[in-house]
Write an enzyme that holds these catalytic residues in place. Structure first.
Site, PDB file in Angstrom:
ATOM      1  N   CYS A  94      13.137  11.019   7.511  1.00 41.04           N
ATOM      2  CA  CYS A  94      13.066  10.589   8.905  1.00 41.04           C
ATOM      3  C   CYS A  94      14.421  10.737   9.595  1.00 41.04           C
ATOM      4  O   CYS A  94      14.482  10.904  10.811  1.00 41.04           O
ATOM      5  CB  CYS A  94      12.558   9.159   9.012  1.00 41.04           C
ATOM      6  SG  CYS A  94      13.392   7.997   7.932  1.00 41.04           S
ATOM      7  N   GLU A 151       9.408   1.318  11.042  1.00 39.84           N
ATOM      8  CA  GLU A 151      10.474   2.332  10.926  1.00 39.84           C
ATOM      9  C   GLU A 151       9.772   3.669  11.017  1.00 39.84           C
ATOM     10  O   GLU A 151       9.017   4.055  10.118  1.00 39.84           O
ATOM     11  CB  GLU A 151      11.236   2.169   9.605  1.00 39.84           C
ATOM     12  CG  GLU A 151      12.568   2.898   9.580  1.00 39.84           C
ATOM     13  CD  GLU A 151      12.422   4.356   9.188  1.00 39.84           C
ATOM     14  OE1 GLU A 151      12.528   5.222  10.106  1.00 39.84           O
ATOM     15  OE2 GLU A 151      12.216   4.645   8.009  1.00 39.84           O
ATOM     16  N   LYS A 159       0.852  -1.187   0.000  1.00 40.65           N
ATOM     17  CA  LYS A 159       0.000   0.000   0.000  1.00 40.65           C
ATOM     18  C   LYS A 159       0.891   1.241   0.000  1.00 40.65           C
ATOM     19  O   LYS A 159       1.481   1.604   1.013  1.00 40.65           O
ATOM     20  CB  LYS A 159      -0.935   0.059   1.210  1.00 40.65           C
ATOM     21  CG  LYS A 159      -2.041   1.118   1.000  1.00 40.65           C
ATOM     22  CD  LYS A 159      -2.518   1.797   2.268  1.00 40.65           C
ATOM     23  CE  LYS A 159      -1.691   2.935   2.728  1.00 40.65           C
ATOM     24  NZ  LYS A 159      -1.909   4.210   1.972  1.00 40.65           N
ATOM     25  N   THR A 184       5.360   7.848  14.074  1.00 40.92           N
ATOM     26  CA  THR A 184       5.296   7.048  15.290  1.00 40.92           C
ATOM     27  C   THR A 184       3.848   6.844  15.740  1.00 40.92           C
ATOM     28  O   THR A 184       3.478   5.757  16.196  1.00 40.92           O
ATOM     29  CB  THR A 184       6.114   7.720  16.404  1.00 40.92           C
ATOM     30  OG1 THR A 184       7.497   7.725  16.014  1.00 40.92           O
ATOM     31  CG2 THR A 184       5.972   6.994  17.726  1.00 40.92           C
ATOM     32  N   GLU A 219       8.994  16.166  15.475  1.00 36.81           N
ATOM     33  CA  GLU A 219       9.394  15.942  14.087  1.00 36.81           C
ATOM     34  C   GLU A 219       8.540  16.807  13.169  1.00 36.81           C
ATOM     35  O   GLU A 219       7.316  16.691  13.141  1.00 36.81           O
ATOM     36  CB  GLU A 219       9.241  14.467  13.708  1.00 36.81           C
ATOM     37  CG  GLU A 219       9.754  14.177  12.310  1.00 36.81           C
ATOM     38  CD  GLU A 219       9.676  12.709  11.942  1.00 36.81           C
ATOM     39  OE1 GLU A 219      10.635  12.206  11.322  1.00 36.81           O
ATOM     40  OE2 GLU A 219       8.665  12.059  12.284  1.00 36.81           O
ATOM     41  N   GLY A 252       2.366   4.172  13.654  1.00 43.76           N
ATOM     42  CA  GLY A 252       3.017   2.916  13.990  1.00 43.76           C
ATOM     43  C   GLY A 252       2.434   2.281  15.239  1.00 43.76           C
ATOM     44  O   GLY A 252       2.245   1.059  15.313  1.00 43.76           O
TER      45      GLY A 252
END
Length: 500
Positions: free
Chosen positions: A304, A269, A194, A248, A402, A251
Site C-alpha cells: 500500500c 488502513e 478474518k 479503499t 493503485e 473500506g
C-alpha cells in the site's frame, strides 16, 4: 531442523514438502471445519498448485466465533488478567512463534508467493517483534488523574472495547494481521481474525500456537473466508470494533455496514499511490535510484505504501532514469523458495490479470521503458517483470490508480511547487518521500506533503513499532503501530469520586 544446516533452496524445498497444513478455522479453542462443510482451494502462486482445502466460514461460524469472543471477554479470562500475566502470556506466544519461524516463513512463501529471503527477514520477525512490543507495553501504559475541585478525585482510564474483528490483506498476511491483533489483545480485548482468502495459512497456524502458549479459548479466533465473511463481521451486532486493511472501495463498504448495524468502531488502513520526489540537489543519485526501484519492486509492488509515482526533476531526469533502469534489472522474478530470489510471484490469477491490464493501459498512454510482460509461465505460477513507464500526463490511469503490482510511473517536474502539486493531486495520502540536500527544503516539503508518513532521503525505512502508520484522505483513518494503536482498541472512561 538443525540450526547449523545451510538454508539453501534445497533446505526450503525439503521443508515445504514436509509441511502438514491444517486449514480449518479456529473457534473457541478448537480447530473446526465450517459448519456447512464448505471449503475453498488455497492455491500457491509459485506454481499454481493447491496447497490445502480451507474452511470457508459462513454465518453460523461467524456467530459462533463472535459468541466465543464475547463470552471470553465477559468472563474476564483475558481482559481480567493482571497486566503482568497478560504480558507474560503474549511473550510466551512470541517465543513459540520464534521457535516455529521457519515453518511460518515457508507457509507465507508458499501461500503468498513472497521470497523466502523476505519472509525470514521481514514478515515473520516483524510479526514477532510486534507481538513482543505490545506485550511489553501492557504493564507500562496507565491513565490520568485529572485536575478537579478538591472535594473530588477525577480519573481518566482506558478499558478494552470488547470484541474486536480484524479483516486483513494478503500482501503481508501475518505482519499486518499482527498490527491489528497484537494491540487489540494487549488492550484486553477478544479477537476474531478474518485473513484474506488468498493467504490464510499463517493466521490459522499462529492462532494454534497462541493456544499452545496458554491463551484462553475464545480469546483469539480465526475465520477464513471470502468478502462475504468479512461483511458478516462488519454487520454483526455483537462486534464492538472492526479493524481493516485493504482497498479503499471495500473500506467504504465496511463503514456503511457499521452504520447499518451497531455503529461499531471502524479503523481503516486503505490504498495509496505514493509519490517519491527526487529534487536536483539529491545527495546521492545512485542510492536514490536503488531506493526508488526497491520502493516499487519489493514484494512485487504489492504494497500500500509502494512508491508507484516517481517524480524526477527535468534537469536530472535522463541520468536518473539510466540509474533507475540499472537498479530495476536486479529485480528478476524467480523461485520464491530460493534465498537468492529478489522478486516472487503475484498472489493469484485475479491480481495477475489486473496488473497486466494496467500495463496494457500504460502502453496506450505512456512510454514503456522496461518490462511489461508476464514471466516464468512454464512454472505454472504468476510472475510479472519489473515494469517502468515514462508518463507525460499525471492524469494517466497508471499514474492515478493503485495497481498493486510492479509497475512504476515516472513523472517529470520543473519546480518544487509543481512537484508538490502533482504529489498531492491524489485521492490517497498514505506515504511520500523527498530527496534533497537542503535541510530547509526537506522540512518545508515534508510539511506540505499530505501523507501519513514522509521519508527524507530514503524510502520505506523504519520498521520500528514506535512510529504510527496510516494515511490522510482516502488512505484511511486511525493508525497501526505505536502506542497510538492501543487507543483504537479501548474506550475512554471518566470517573469522578466525591470525597466530601
Amino acid at each position: 531442523m538443525d540450526t547449523k544446516t545451510v538454508k539453501d533452496v534445497q533446505y526450503w524445498k525439503t521443508f515445504a514438502g514436509s509441511l502438514k497444513i491444517d486449514a480449518r478455522a479456529l473457534i473457541d479453542g478448537q480447530s473446526v471445519d465450517a459448519a456447512d462443510g464448505k471449503t475453498f482451494d488455497c492455491v500457491s502462486p509459485i506454481d499454481g498448485k493447491v496447497l490445502a482445502q480451507v474452511a470457508d466460514c459462513g454465518e453460523a461460524d461467524i456467530d459462533r466465533a463472535v459468541s466465543a469472543a464475547r463470552r471470553s471477554f465477559e468472563q474476564g479470562v483475558w481482559a481480567g488478567l493482571n497486566p503482568r500475566k497478560r504480558k507474560a502470556a503474549m511473550l510466551r506466544w512470541a517465543a513459540l512463534l520464534r521457535d516455529h519461524a521457519d515453518e511460518l516463513s515457508v507457509l507465507e512463501t508458499l501461500d503468498a508467493g513472497k521470497p523466502i529471503g523476505d519472509t525470514t527477514s521481514v514478515d515473520i520477525p516483524g510479526a514477532i517483534y510486534c507481538i513482543e512490543w505490545f506485550a511489553e507495553a501492557i504493564d507500562k501504559v496507565g491513565g490520568e488523574v485529572a485536575p478537579v475541585d478538591h472535594h473530588l478525585v477525577g480519573l481518566v482510564t482506558r478499558e478494552p472495547i470488547g470484541v474486536v474483528a480484524a479483516v486483513v490483506p494478503w500482501n503481508f498476511p501475518l505482519l499486518m494481521a499482527s498490527w491489528k491483533f497484537a494491540p487489540a489483545l494487549a488492550a484486553g480485548n477478544s479477537v476474531v481474525l478474518k485473513p484474506s482468502e488468498k493467504s490464510p495459512l499463517t493466521a490459522i497456524r499462529v492462532a494454534q500456537l497462541a493456544l499452545e502458549a496458554g491463551m484462553p479459548a475464545g480469546v483469539f479466533n480465526v475465520v477464513p473466508g471470502f468478502g462475504a465473511t468479512g461483511k458478516l463481521l462488519a454487520l454483526h451486532m455483537d462486534v464492538d470494533c472492526l479493524a481493516f486493511t485493504g482497498s479503499t472501495a471495500v473500506g467504504k463498504q465496511i463503514m456503511q455496514c457499521a452504520g447499518q448495524s451497531n455503529l461499531k468502531r471502524v479503523w481503516l488502513e486503505l490504498g495509496g499511490k505514493s509519490p517519491n520526489i527526487v529534487l536536483p540537489d539529491c545527495p546521492d543519485l545512485d542510492r536514490a535510484a536503488s531506493s526508488a526501484a526497491s520502493a516499487i519492486f519489493y514484494n512485487m509492488g504489492e504494497m500500500c505504501t509502494a512508491g508507484s509515482r516517481l517524480l524526477v526533476h527535468r534537469d536530472i531526469k535522463d541520468v536518473f532514469i539510466e540509474k533507475l533502469l540499472a537498479a530495476a534489472a536486479s529485480y528478476r522474478p524467480g523461485d520464491p523458495l530460493d534465498p537468492s530470489t529478489s522478486m516472487g510471484a503475484i498472489v493469484d490469477t485475479i491480481q495477475l490479470e489486473r496488473v497486466l491490464s494496467y500495463i496494457e493501459s500504460g502502453r496506450q498512454q505512456a512510454t514503456l521503458l522496461c518490462g511489461g510482460s508476464r514471466a516464468l509461465e512454464d512454472s505454472g505460477g504468476y510472475y510479472i517483470e519489473p515494469t517502468v513507464f515514462d508518463v507525460t500526463d499525471p492524469a494517466a490511469r497508471i499514474a492515478r490508480e493503485e495497481i498493486f503490482g510492479p509497475v512504476l510511473s515516472v513523472l517529470t517536474f520543473d519546480s518544487v511547487d509543481e512537484a508538490i502539486r502533482i504529489a498531492n493531486d491524489s485521492e490517497y495520502g498514505l506515504a511520500a518521500a523527498v530527496w534533497t540536500s537542503n535541510l530547509t527544503t526537506a522540512h518545508e516539503v515534508s510539511r506540505r506533503l499530505r501523507a501519513g508518513t514522509v521519508w527524507v532521503n530514503c524510502y520505506d525505512e523504519g520498521g520500528d513499532m514506535n512510529f504510527p502508520f496510516g494515511g490522510y484522505k482516502q488512505s484511511g483513518n486511525g493508525r497501526d503501530k505505536s502506542l497510538h494503536a492501543l487507543e483504537k482498541y479501548t474506550e475512554l472512561k471518566s470517573t469522578l469520586l466525591r470525597l466530601r
